[in-house]
Design an enzyme around this catalytic site. Structure first.
Site, PDB file in Angstrom:
ATOM      1  N   SER A  40      43.590  99.946  49.676  1.00 35.51           N
ATOM      2  CA  SER A  40      43.753 101.249  49.014  1.00 35.51           C
ATOM      3  C   SER A  40      43.106 101.304  47.641  1.00 35.51           C
ATOM      4  O   SER A  40      43.100 102.359  47.009  1.00 35.51           O
ATOM      5  CB  SER A  40      45.241 101.564  48.862  1.00 35.51           C
ATOM      6  OG  SER A  40      45.850 101.594  50.110  1.00 35.51           O
ATOM      7  N   CYS A 128      67.029 104.833  51.665  1.00 38.46           N
ATOM      8  CA  CYS A 128      67.204 106.296  51.530  1.00 38.46           C
ATOM      9  C   CYS A 128      68.473 106.819  52.202  1.00 38.46           C
ATOM     10  O   CYS A 128      69.175 107.672  51.640  1.00 38.46           O
ATOM     11  CB  CYS A 128      65.984 107.018  52.102  1.00 38.46           C
ATOM     12  SG  CYS A 128      65.280 106.265  53.565  1.00 38.46           S
ATOM     13  N   GLN A 155      66.770 110.905  60.981  1.00 38.99           N
ATOM     14  CA  GLN A 155      65.861 110.545  59.903  1.00 38.99           C
ATOM     15  C   GLN A 155      64.425 110.990  60.153  1.00 38.99           C
ATOM     16  O   GLN A 155      63.880 110.818  61.253  1.00 38.99           O
ATOM     17  CB  GLN A 155      65.915 109.029  59.675  1.00 38.99           C
ATOM     18  CG  GLN A 155      67.281 108.571  59.220  1.00 38.99           C
ATOM     19  CD  GLN A 155      67.374 107.080  58.931  1.00 38.99           C
ATOM     20  OE1 GLN A 155      68.357 106.468  59.307  1.00 38.99           O
ATOM     21  NE2 GLN A 155      66.390 106.500  58.257  1.00 38.99           N
ATOM     22  N   LYS A 212      71.663  97.924  56.951  1.00 37.44           N
ATOM     23  CA  LYS A 212      71.416  98.224  55.535  1.00 37.44           C
ATOM     24  C   LYS A 212      72.440  99.244  55.059  1.00 37.44           C
ATOM     25  O   LYS A 212      73.017  99.102  53.978  1.00 37.44           O
ATOM     26  CB  LYS A 212      70.006  98.830  55.355  1.00 37.44           C
ATOM     27  CG  LYS A 212      68.875  97.825  55.369  1.00 37.44           C
ATOM     28  CD  LYS A 212      67.557  98.540  55.065  1.00 37.44           C
ATOM     29  CE  LYS A 212      66.625  98.498  56.235  1.00 37.44           C
ATOM     30  NZ  LYS A 212      65.397  99.266  56.087  1.00 37.44           N
ATOM     31  N   ARG A 234      65.730 108.237  64.605  1.00 38.28           N
ATOM     32  CA  ARG A 234      64.507 108.882  64.102  1.00 38.28           C
ATOM     33  C   ARG A 234      64.294 110.186  64.856  1.00 38.28           C
ATOM     34  O   ARG A 234      64.347 110.202  66.088  1.00 38.28           O
ATOM     35  CB  ARG A 234      63.311 107.962  64.332  1.00 38.28           C
ATOM     36  CG  ARG A 234      62.024 108.487  63.716  1.00 38.28           C
ATOM     37  CD  ARG A 234      61.934 108.299  62.239  1.00 38.28           C
ATOM     38  NE  ARG A 234      61.940 106.904  61.873  1.00 38.28           N
ATOM     39  CZ  ARG A 234      62.201 106.478  60.632  1.00 38.28           C
ATOM     40  NH1 ARG A 234      62.492 107.319  59.661  1.00 38.28           N
ATOM     41  NH2 ARG A 234      62.189 105.184  60.374  1.00 38.28           N
ATOM     42  N   HIS A 241      66.211 113.500  55.439  1.00 35.96           N
ATOM     43  CA  HIS A 241      67.134 112.809  56.340  1.00 35.96           C
ATOM     44  C   HIS A 241      68.448 113.595  56.382  1.00 35.96           C
ATOM     45  O   HIS A 241      68.944 114.053  55.345  1.00 35.96           O
ATOM     46  CB  HIS A 241      67.449 111.402  55.822  1.00 35.96           C
ATOM     47  CG  HIS A 241      66.330 110.404  55.984  1.00 35.96           C
ATOM     48  ND1 HIS A 241      65.109 110.691  56.553  1.00 35.96           N
ATOM     49  CD2 HIS A 241      66.284 109.081  55.645  1.00 35.96           C
ATOM     50  CE1 HIS A 241      64.353 109.588  56.559  1.00 35.96           C
ATOM     51  NE2 HIS A 241      65.042 108.610  56.006  1.00 35.96           N
TER      52      HIS A 241
HETATM   53  C1  11C Z   1      63.349 105.003  57.135  1.00 41.21           C
HETATM   54  N1  11C Z   1      65.132 104.286  55.676  1.00 41.21           N
HETATM   55  O1  11C Z   1      63.679 106.184  57.041  1.00 41.21           O
HETATM   56  C2  11C Z   1      63.833 103.973  56.177  1.00 41.21           C
HETATM   57  C3  11C Z   1      62.787 103.805  55.119  1.00 41.21           C
HETATM   58  O2  11C Z   1      64.732  99.745  53.606  1.00 41.21           O
HETATM   59  O3  11C Z   1      63.866 101.070  52.176  1.00 41.21           O
HETATM   60  C4  11C Z   1      63.157 102.885  54.003  1.00 41.21           C
HETATM   61  C5  11C Z   1      63.401 101.474  54.442  1.00 41.21           C
HETATM   62  C6  11C Z   1      64.035 100.713  53.336  1.00 41.21           C
HETATM   63  O4  11C Z   1      62.596 104.581  57.988  1.00 41.21           O
END
Ligand code: 11C
Length: 336
Positions: A40, A128, A155, A212, A234, A241
């Site tokens: 990048s 998040c 999400q 997490k 997802r 989210h």
């Molecule tokens: C997602 N929460 O929406 C995840 C992205 O551990 O910070 C962030 C993953 C993290 O896929």
């Protein structure tokens, strides 16, 4: 005056948002350095009307910098964060690398800013899905106590990154044209579908995203025994989210009391008027940093059981904004 700030992972979805949020909130930046991998380097990003060029990250790039915002994934973070700290930089890290280290504060400024006082150079920005959940639940916990949380998430693909945003766009176009396109980012199509699968699966049957949410929430709420179960899904949404959250409080509460507590809570918008069809949705959070709460209702069977619907922008409050707010809080406390 102002601080010398570096952003690692500046070309990604979160990194770009970090630049934008620093600008929007007028964070006192004297010098902004944008860093990423070789792939990048050379890309340009606007900051306060100036085009900044992304440079290749290496440890000496952090020399003389006050603050670094990292959003470059766990392995990069593991290898470079301590190097940056050694060179005098405070690191706010958005990856999963340091969050559960006992001596690393895991901070949501509306919830546990006091943890910053103990920092030793690295501060972890939570996941998040965790951030928006604890912003909504902390005020309820403080007032009524909390014994159990059961959450299901919906999400957005931007949580995976820019490639996933592209995948949802192009898959949708192809499918609407009656064509098929092999998925690249996810194991299955995400357009017109959903996947009960975020991050990798652990041996206990939960995904890492779910774990997490469990572990980070326990650490942030300083309640290692609180019962939590999560299902992370997802969905084909670009930004924002959403979470369906079931809680059990310790003291009984009237729904109106929960609404009142949340109305006064920092960072929360109560958007809950069924007569006017007001409830949070991902398309309401595209350009704002609040955690929106609605559909607040009593469980029909369990005493002290309540249901909430919580929505926030995963790239803003869920990542970049929370990281910049940590920077602001460090500044306020003279810790930078
Ligand atoms: C997602 N929460 O929406 C995840 C992205 O551990 O910070 C962030 C993953 C993290 O896929």
């Amino acid at each position: 005056s102002g601080y010398k700030v570096a952003i690692l992972g500046a070309s990604g979805a979160v990194g770009r948002m970090m630049v934008k949020v620093l600008e929007e909130r007028n964070f006192p930046v004297r010098d902004l350095k944008l860093l990423a991998t070789e792939r990048s380097a050379g890309k340009k990003i606007d900051f306060h009307g100036e085009k900044l060029t992304i440079e290749v990250a290496h440890p000496d790039q952090f020399k003389g910098y006050d603050l670094a915002l990292f959003s470059a994934g766990s392995s990069v973070s593991r290898s470079i964060a301590l190097e940056a700290v050694k060179r005098g930089c405070v690191v706010i890290d958005n990856s999963n690398a340091w969050r559960m280290e006992p001596d690393v504060p895991l901070v949501v400024p509306e919830v546990n800013p006091e943890e910053l006082e103990n920092h030793r150079g690295i501060i972890a920005n939570p996941n998040c899905s965790t951030i928006q959940m604890v912003v909504a639940l902390k005020p309820i916990k403080d007032r009524f106590g909390l014994s159990r949380i059961i959450v299901s998430t919906y999400q957005a693909v931007s949580g995976t990154g820019l490639r996933a945003i592209e995948e949802l766009k192009s898959q949708s176009l192809h499918m609407l044209n009656g064509e098929t396109k092999e998925p690249e980012v996810y194991p299955y199509p995400i357009a017109f579908n959903l996947l009960p699968h975020i991050d990798t699966f652990s041996e206990n049957g939960y995904s890492r995203e779910e774990m997490k949410m469990i572990n980070e929430t326990r650490k942030i709420l300083k309640d290692p025994k609180i019962k939590i179960a999560a299902t992370a899904v997802r969905v084909p949404v670009f930004y924002g989210h959403s979470e369906s959250i079931y809680i059990k409080t310790i003291e009984p509460a009237e729904v109106i009391e929960i609404r009142q507590v949340l109305s006064k809570a920092p960072g929360v918008v109560v958007y809950d008027n069924l007569e006017k069809l007001q409830y949070p949705m991902p398309n309401l959070v595209e350009d704002n940093d609040q955690v929106w709460v609605g559909r607040i209702r009593r469980d029909l069977d369990e005493d002290c059981g309540y249901h909430l619907w919580v929505v926030a922008n995963n790239l803003r409050k869920g990542a970049a904004t929370n990281a910049v707010q940590i920077g602001e809080e460090l500044m306020k406390r003279g810790l930078l």
